[in-house]
Design a protein around this motif. Sequence first.
Motif, PDB file in Angstrom:
ATOM      1  N   THR A   1      28.421  37.602  32.023  1.00 18.77           N
ATOM      2  CA  THR A   1      29.463  38.441  32.618  1.00 18.77           C
ATOM      3  C   THR A   1      30.643  37.628  33.145  1.00 18.77           C
ATOM      4  OG1 THR A   1      29.896  40.111  34.299  1.00 18.77           O
ATOM      5  CG2 THR A   1      28.290  38.441  34.864  1.00 18.77           C
TER       6      THR A   1
ATOM      7  N   ALA B   1      32.844  39.292  35.389  1.00 19.33           N
ATOM      8  CA  ALA B   1      33.354  40.239  36.389  1.00 19.33           C
ATOM      9  C   ALA B   1      33.249  39.713  37.817  1.00 19.33           C
ATOM     10  CB  ALA B   1      32.595  41.567  36.283  1.00 19.33           C
TER      11      ALA B   1
ATOM     12  N   ILE C   1      37.582  40.015  34.008  1.00 19.25           N
ATOM     13  CA  ILE C   1      37.762  41.459  34.079  1.00 19.25           C
ATOM     14  C   ILE C   1      37.563  41.913  35.518  1.00 19.25           C
ATOM     15  CG2 ILE C   1      37.055  41.874  31.687  1.00 19.25           C
ATOM     16  CD1 ILE C   1      34.331  42.746  32.698  1.00 19.25           C
TER      17      ILE C   1
ATOM     18  N   LEU D   1      36.066  44.776  37.912  1.00 21.21           N
ATOM     19  CA  LEU D   1      35.077  45.854  37.889  1.00 21.21           C
ATOM     20  C   LEU D   1      35.398  46.867  38.977  1.00 21.21           C
ATOM     21  CD1 LEU D   1      32.366  46.701  36.505  1.00 21.21           C
ATOM     22  CD2 LEU D   1      31.196  45.581  38.412  1.00 21.21           C
TER      23      LEU D   1
ATOM     24  N   GLU E   1      33.879  43.390  42.012  1.00 19.32           N
ATOM     25  CA  GLU E   1      32.422  43.262  41.863  1.00 19.32           C
ATOM     26  C   GLU E   1      31.729  42.977  43.185  1.00 19.32           C
ATOM     27  OE1 GLU E   1      28.926  40.570  41.622  1.00 19.32           O
ATOM     28  OE2 GLU E   1      30.987  40.020  42.136  1.00 19.32           O
TER      29      GLU E   1
ATOM     30  N   ILE F   1      35.660  49.032  33.741  1.00 26.03           N
ATOM     31  CA  ILE F   1      36.322  47.726  33.777  1.00 26.03           C
ATOM     32  C   ILE F   1      37.818  47.863  33.521  1.00 26.03           C
ATOM     33  CG2 ILE F   1      34.268  46.415  33.114  1.00 26.03           C
ATOM     34  CD1 ILE F   1      35.425  46.260  30.250  1.00 26.03           C
TER      35      ILE F   1
ATOM     36  N   GLU G   1      40.495  48.051  30.190  1.00 28.15           N
ATOM     37  CA  GLU G   1      39.460  48.879  29.584  1.00 28.15           C
ATOM     38  C   GLU G   1      39.109  48.429  28.170  1.00 28.15           C
ATOM     39  OE1 GLU G   1      38.758  53.618  28.466  1.00 28.15           O
ATOM     40  OE2 GLU G   1      40.530  52.975  29.598  1.00 28.15           O
TER      41      GLU G   1
ATOM     42  N   PRO H   1      28.533  45.611  33.163  1.00 28.16           N
ATOM     43  CA  PRO H   1      29.884  45.149  32.793  1.00 28.16           C
ATOM     44  C   PRO H   1      29.968  44.529  31.399  1.00 28.16           C
ATOM     45  CG  PRO H   1      29.436  44.597  35.066  1.00 28.16           C
ATOM     46  CD  PRO H   1      28.146  45.147  34.520  1.00 28.16           C
TER      47      PRO H   1
END
Length: 328
Positions: free
Chosen positions: A41, A43, A137, A139, A152, A167, A170, A201
């Motif tokens: 991830t 995020a 990204i 979240l 996050e 996210i 998008e 995510p």
Amino acid sequence: MIEKLGVDRHPRIVVIGGGTGLSVMLRGLKEKPLDITAIVTVADDGGSSGILRSELQIPPPGDIRNVLMALADVEPLLTEMLQYRFNSGTGLAGHSLGNLMLAAMTDIAGDFVTGVRELSRVLAVRGRVLPAAGQAIVLHAEMEDGSIISGESNIPKAGMKIKRVFIEPEKVEPLQEAVEAVRDADAILIGPGSLYTSIIPNLLVPKLAESIVQSNAVKLFVCNVMTQPGETDNYSVGDHLRAIHDHIGEHLFDYVIVNNGEIPPQVQAKYAEEGAKAVHLDLEEVESRGYKVIADRLVLFRTYLRHDAARLSHHIYQLVEGWMKRKG
């Protein structure tokens, strides 16, 4: 063992997630004859990762660092050094040395993905470690009351029930290497880890999710042992699976691997103080939805409960071995 599989290569397994649980499991899996790709991830926005992400405009390095360390084939002292977190010093306090090295390697190599690849080579990593996307990204979570929590690290602190996460951007593009790894995989393994902030995510990256759905690989979900306060309060195994299905809109897994080992009362009491409890296995509900369940005693207790990496990896490898045999 490879001769038993009837192939001239190691089975290719893609492991997707983030957080401590993923790293613990990978330490066991790297001892098996598997070709591992870990997709991690991007995020995370808390702590050292959040600071480096914000100041240097790079994807968060923390989860990537943990996975690199789990798969590295280096002396324990070097691993300890790279995981070392400074507790004093203006600008240094809170940062781990490994995070700073990833940031430095990104600057030297010119981009984050190449930096991860080069540090993997230096650390003799067994397998490949890939961020889910080449950029960080953001979240967001929509809570049951309709409010939106962004970030996050803020979501579990909100103290409200999560309805869904999404996210930004998008339509973020996944790493092409990650998509190809999923496409070529014999097995895809998701979890363990924080359900809404580490696992889902990755599955919200559109083309990555599509490639998982379309893959003919055997798909495995490793469920968390304990609920997570502010994220999966009172969740059963079935609730975890339902949350993933609701976000992806597809029945994703063939097998679910869960702990059914007893957790000592004193350990349960320790976790209860933090608002966590053992994830309940609602076996009939899970099986009625078409999942095959592998249940075993899969926990160890030291300071915290952790998956038994050796035992968990044994089950995973046996499942992959059986799948490969059936494929011929």
